[in-house]
Design a protein around this motif. Structure first.
Motif, mmCIF file in Angstrom:
data_model
loop_
_atom_site.group_PDB
_atom_site.id
_atom_site.type_symbol
_atom_site.label_atom_id
_atom_site.label_comp_id
_atom_site.label_asym_id
_atom_site.label_seq_id
_atom_site.Cartn_x
_atom_site.Cartn_y
_atom_site.Cartn_z
ATOM 1 N N THR A 54 24.829 7.457 -30.688
ATOM 2 C CA THR A 54 25.769 8.500 -29.759
ATOM 3 C C THR A 54 24.970 9.735 -29.809
ATOM 4 O OG1 THR A 54 26.955 8.947 -31.834
ATOM 5 C CG2 THR A 54 27.785 7.112 -30.021
ATOM 6 N N HIS A 64 32.900 15.364 -31.719
ATOM 7 C CA HIS A 64 33.135 15.864 -32.996
ATOM 8 C C HIS A 64 32.179 16.203 -33.793
ATOM 9 C CE1 HIS A 64 37.036 13.039 -32.868
ATOM 10 N NE2 HIS A 64 36.996 14.218 -32.027
ATOM 11 N N SER A 92 36.170 1.996 -34.609
ATOM 12 C CA SER A 92 37.116 2.065 -33.549
ATOM 13 C C SER A 92 38.271 0.857 -33.759
ATOM 14 C CB SER A 92 36.482 1.835 -32.029
ATOM 15 O OG SER A 92 35.821 0.744 -31.970
ATOM 16 N N GLU A 148 32.496 15.697 -39.420
ATOM 17 C CA GLU A 148 32.148 14.308 -38.869
ATOM 18 C C GLU A 148 31.372 13.407 -39.823
ATOM 19 O OE1 GLU A 148 32.609 10.943 -36.113
ATOM 20 O OE2 GLU A 148 33.686 12.796 -36.609
ATOM 21 N N ASN A 197 31.133 10.094 -34.000
ATOM 22 C CA ASN A 197 31.640 10.601 -32.505
ATOM 23 C C ASN A 197 30.733 12.102 -32.126
ATOM 24 O OD1 ASN A 197 33.584 12.402 -30.946
ATOM 25 N ND2 ASN A 197 34.820 10.888 -30.950
#
Length: 333
Positions: free
Chosen positions: A91, A58, A16, A66, A55
């Motif tokens: 995640t 995604h 990020s 991804e 992500n």
């Protein structure tokens, strides 16, 4: 800082951060190495790809695409000289599942696949790989979570390849902290027992270095001496330094950066936020667009930034008990 003989210091940039600071891995590596040369430093420089993160949305739409994006970033970081890669597939943890191993399944499966990918690139030096079991800002991690992840991961990676050397856990922190309407930061209910208990399992049962603390730089100063006491392997600090930078910037430049954030990040203004909270949470995204202006600050304009950061680093490093650790590092590197 050289007078304090600090050894194991890692310079990291997350997926990020690469985006919002406008720095690709090769540029980041060049900046860090140039700074080391300028300061007369001689010794190893540790560069880390932090939060090489999947992500979730995604991944759900197109998992292969991804994964390919993450692999491309890993290769780019390794080519730039990074030798620490922290894979973050936390995640993908699914807390709706009843069994802990089912919750961690996609996390350990993807982490194992990316570990194997790193090993397949045949980097001459050893690459340290990290994993993450608790998404920061979410549910606190437990030894049982770590067990569930490691059981699945070790089966998936097999016995022929080196696995991970460290694992990040969630202890109650959040990236950047939580700003309150009055400008104060929300008190963090950090559970140090998570570090103690999961770290013990990581070291004694799975023979890895231990556990990593994310999102710590906005914690109260008086908490930092607790991390070495609870045998924290690694602690990640970023937002606190960004806050110090903003506080020390020339007012005219800071105002323009805030105006940019207010104009460009309107879609991120959450319900219930006042302007101060909105600016605090989005101003980091101005680093990339204003990178050139910050590079070209005069020596006089940079001086208060340097002074404030030096004081902050000295205080943190003292509490983290890393003074006079260069000789320890020299035994292994």
């Amino acid at each position: 800082m050289m007078s304090h003989a600090i050894g194991p210091l890692i310079f990291e940039i997350a997926r990020s951060e690469i985006g919002y600071t406008g720095q690709r891995p090769d540029e980041y590596a060049s900046v860090i190495l140039a700074a080391a040369i300028k300061e007369g430093y001689r010794g190893p420089v540790f560069l880390q790809g932090d939060h090489v993160q999947l992500n979730a949305s995604h991944y759900k739409k197109d998992a292969l695409r991804e994964l390919q994006a993450v692999k491309a970033l890993i290769q780019e970081e390794l080519e730039a000289g990074f030798r620490n890669i922290d894979i973050d597939a936390s995640t993908l943890v699914d807390l709706s599942k009843m069994q802990l191993e089912e919750q961690q399944k996609e996390n350990y499966r993807v982490t194992a696949a990316l570990t194997a990918y790193i090993r397949s690139l045949h980097i001459q030096e050893t690459v340290s790989v990290g994993a993450e079991i608790g998404h920061i800002g979410g549910k606190n991690s437990t030894p049982e979570d770590l067990d569930a992840f490691m059981h699945g991961y070790t089966q998936a990676i097999g016995t022929q390849l080196p696995g991970i050397s460290k694992i990040s856990v969630q202890t109650g922190t959040s990236h950047g902290g939580v700003p309150l309407p009055d400008g104060r930061m929300a008190e963090v209910k950090l559970d140090f027992s998570v570090l103690e208990r999961t770290g013990q399992v990581a070291r004694e049962k799975y023979h890895i270095g231990g556990v990593v603390q994310h999102g710590a730089s906005t914690l109260p100063d008086e908490l930092f001496d607790q991390f070495p006491r609870h045998q924290t392997l690694e602690i990640h600090l970023a937002t606190g330094f960004q806050n110090t930078l903003y506080a020390s910037l020339p007012e005219e430049l800071r105002t323009r950066m805030y105006q940019w954030a207010e104009h460009k990040c309107q879609g991120e203004w959450e319900e219930g936020w006042n302007k101060q909270q909105f600016i605090y949470k989005t101003r980091k995204k101005a680093f990339g667009p204003f990178k050139e202006q910050m590079w070209h600050l005069s020596k006089e304009e940079k001086q208060p930034i340097r002074k404030a950061l030096e004081q902050q680093f000295r205080s943190l490093f003292e509490k983290l008990n890393v003074f006079n650790t260069q000789s320890i590092l020299a035994k292994y590197v």
